[in-house]
Design a protein around this motif. Structure first.
Motif, PDB file in Angstrom:
ATOM      1  N   ARG A  26       0.829  -1.215   0.000  1.00 25.29           N
ATOM      2  CA  ARG A  26       0.000   0.000   0.000  1.00 25.29           C
ATOM      3  C   ARG A  26       0.859   1.259   0.000  1.00 25.29           C
ATOM      4  O   ARG A  26       0.443   2.307  -0.497  1.00 25.29           O
ATOM      5  N   LEU A  46      -6.099   3.578  -7.041  1.00 19.30           N
ATOM      6  CA  LEU A  46      -5.257   2.475  -6.586  1.00 19.30           C
ATOM      7  C   LEU A  46      -5.399   2.269  -5.075  1.00 19.30           C
ATOM      8  O   LEU A  46      -5.543   1.134  -4.595  1.00 19.30           O
ATOM      9  N   MET A  47      -5.402   3.354  -4.316  1.00 15.18           N
ATOM     10  CA  MET A  47      -5.537   3.243  -2.865  1.00 15.18           C
ATOM     11  C   MET A  47      -6.907   2.706  -2.471  1.00 15.18           C
ATOM     12  O   MET A  47      -7.035   1.923  -1.523  1.00 15.18           O
ATOM     13  N   PHE A  50      -7.484  -1.189  -2.273  1.00 15.35           N
ATOM     14  CA  PHE A  50      -7.073  -1.954  -1.101  1.00 15.35           C
ATOM     15  C   PHE A  50      -8.256  -2.208  -0.170  1.00 15.35           C
ATOM     16  O   PHE A  50      -8.265  -3.204   0.564  1.00 15.35           O
ATOM     17  N   CYS A  98      -2.916  -2.451  -9.586  1.00 16.65           N
ATOM     18  CA  CYS A  98      -4.320  -2.519  -9.164  1.00 16.65           C
ATOM     19  C   CYS A  98      -4.685  -3.939  -8.740  1.00 16.65           C
ATOM     20  O   CYS A  98      -5.367  -4.144  -7.722  1.00 16.65           O
ATOM     21  N   ALA A 101      -3.156  -4.642  -5.418  1.00 13.36           N
ATOM     22  CA  ALA A 101      -3.904  -3.981  -4.345  1.00 13.36           C
ATOM     23  C   ALA A 101      -5.129  -4.799  -3.958  1.00 13.36           C
ATOM     24  O   ALA A 101      -5.418  -4.998  -2.768  1.00 13.36           O
TER      25      ALA A 101
END
Length: 389
Positions: A26, A46-47, A50, A98, A101
């Motif tokens: 991350r 992207l974040m 998660f 991606c 994640a």
């Protein structure tokens, strides 16, 4: 504590191993995306990924833990985490990040649900559960240090691929530690019982009250993380000062969780939760009037002590008010609420903060938490009623 100290240590080290992988990815994946020239919007997507997989897979993970116990879900969690690390190590393409994640987020969350369920079932009563979840609550804090620090050092020394390759090996330690967790025989379900869905659990008033309280406290954590850098910038604080304040907040969270096991026999879950919520509301009321760095640090420490004391109480209460054979599903609902909050609330905070000012968010959240403490006071009576019914 001696009768389950070894299995509990195995659970703690297992969660550190899984969570460190996700925390490192991350940190590293967005940094790699930025260095490749991707936009902040792409990094934000992207974040968010998660947390997306944990939201989607929480209930299946909870049901699987209830059916199969600890070891089978853990193997799946480790497999997902390792696969995510492999994908990230093999290619630096944005889409691969991606996928990594999604996989590492899913693996970490499945492992967390399974580990929390198993830990709660080790304890014989409320006092033991508070102690167990206080010790277990240290695992994410330690993992959030180990993962990013390891990833950052390896990126500087040998590059991103080496960092991802080392991160993907961390979950393997969970398999080693799992040997210290006894195999579980899940409780039998009567063949004549009617089919039940996970959503049936929400018919329980105590669980609904607890999830609301948990969401308010999770949102309080999020609003502090969101507003403090903005408030610090407005007050003219340096980046190091803001980072130190956040570090003191995290230290306070860990410190109170170390303290709770030694005083758990004097505590009552609902009283601690209600008291902590009133304390959070009071700190939020004062925070916007504070300008100096040391006073902001004091507020952050007090807030960390209050919020850090709540998680063991929430988890202990959750295990008390739900049937033994459905603990995993109940934990999954809590996980969904936390991940939804962490995904959606920062966007809402941004809109509200732009309209009324960032500092005012503390007052809005404080009022909500203070009002929510009334629900927390009802938890003990509602839980007792659910137990006797």
């Amino acid at each position: 504590m001696t009768r389950f100290s070894r299995p509990l240590l195995a659970l703690i080290l297992g969660q550190i191993s899984l969570h460190s992988c996700m925390a490192g990815v991350r940190m590293a994946a967005p940094l790699q995306a930025l260095r490749q020239g991707h936009s902040e919007w792409a990094v934000g997507v992207l974040m968010a990924l998660f947390a997306l997989a944990p939201i989607a897979l929480a209930l299946p993970a909870g049901r699987m833990a209830d059916r199969h116990g600890y070891h089978r879900p853990l193997y799946i969690a480790v497999s997902l985490s390792i696969t995510g690390g492999v994908v990230a190590a093999l290619t630096s393409h944005y889409l691969a990040m991606c996928v990594a994640a999604l996989l590492t987020g899913a693996g970490s969350n499945i492992g967390m649900i399974t580990i929390q369920r198993t830990a709660g079932r080790m304890a014989a009563g409320g006092t033991e559960r508070m102690r167990v979840f206080s010790w277990l609550g240290l695992a994410p804090a330690l993992a959030n240090v180990a993962g990013p620090v390891t990833a950052g050092a390896l990126i500087d020394l040998a590059g991103f691929r080496t960092a991802f390759a080392v991160l993907m090996l961390m979950p393997l330690a969970s398999l080693l530690w799992s040997r210290g967790v006894p195999a579980e025989t899940p409780p039998a379900v009567a063949a004549a019982s009617r089919p039940r869905t996970s959503w049936d659990l929400l018919r329980s008033a105590p669980l609904r009250h607890l999830l609301l309280v948990n969401w308010l406290l999770s949102a309080s954590w999020d609003v502090h993380t969101f507003v403090l850098p903005i408030l610090g910038h407005e007050r003219g604080l340096s980046a190091s000062a803001i980072g130190t304040i956040l570090g003191l907040f995290a230290t306070a969270v860990a410190s109170v969780r170390v303290l709770i096991p030694f005083i758990a026999h004097r505590l009552t879950e609902s009283q601690v939760i209600a008291g902590a919520m009133l304390f959070v509301a009071a700190v939020f009321a004062v925070y916007p009037f504070v300008h100096s760095a040391w006073l902001m640090a004091l507020c952050a420490v007090l807030l960390g002590l209050a919020l850090g004391s709540v998680q063991p109480m929430v988890m202990s209460t959750l295990h008390h008010i739900t049937p033994n054979e459905r603990h995993g599903e109940a934990i999954a609902f809590r996980s969904m609420a936390i991940n939804c909050s962490s995904t959606v609330m920062p966007l809402l905070f941004g809109m509200v903060g732009a309209a009324i000012g960032a500092a005012s968010l503390f007052w809005v959240m404080g009022a909500a938490v203070g009002t929510g403490s009334l629900r927390a006071r009802r938890l003990e009576a509602a839980a007792s009623a659910a137990t006797t019914s």
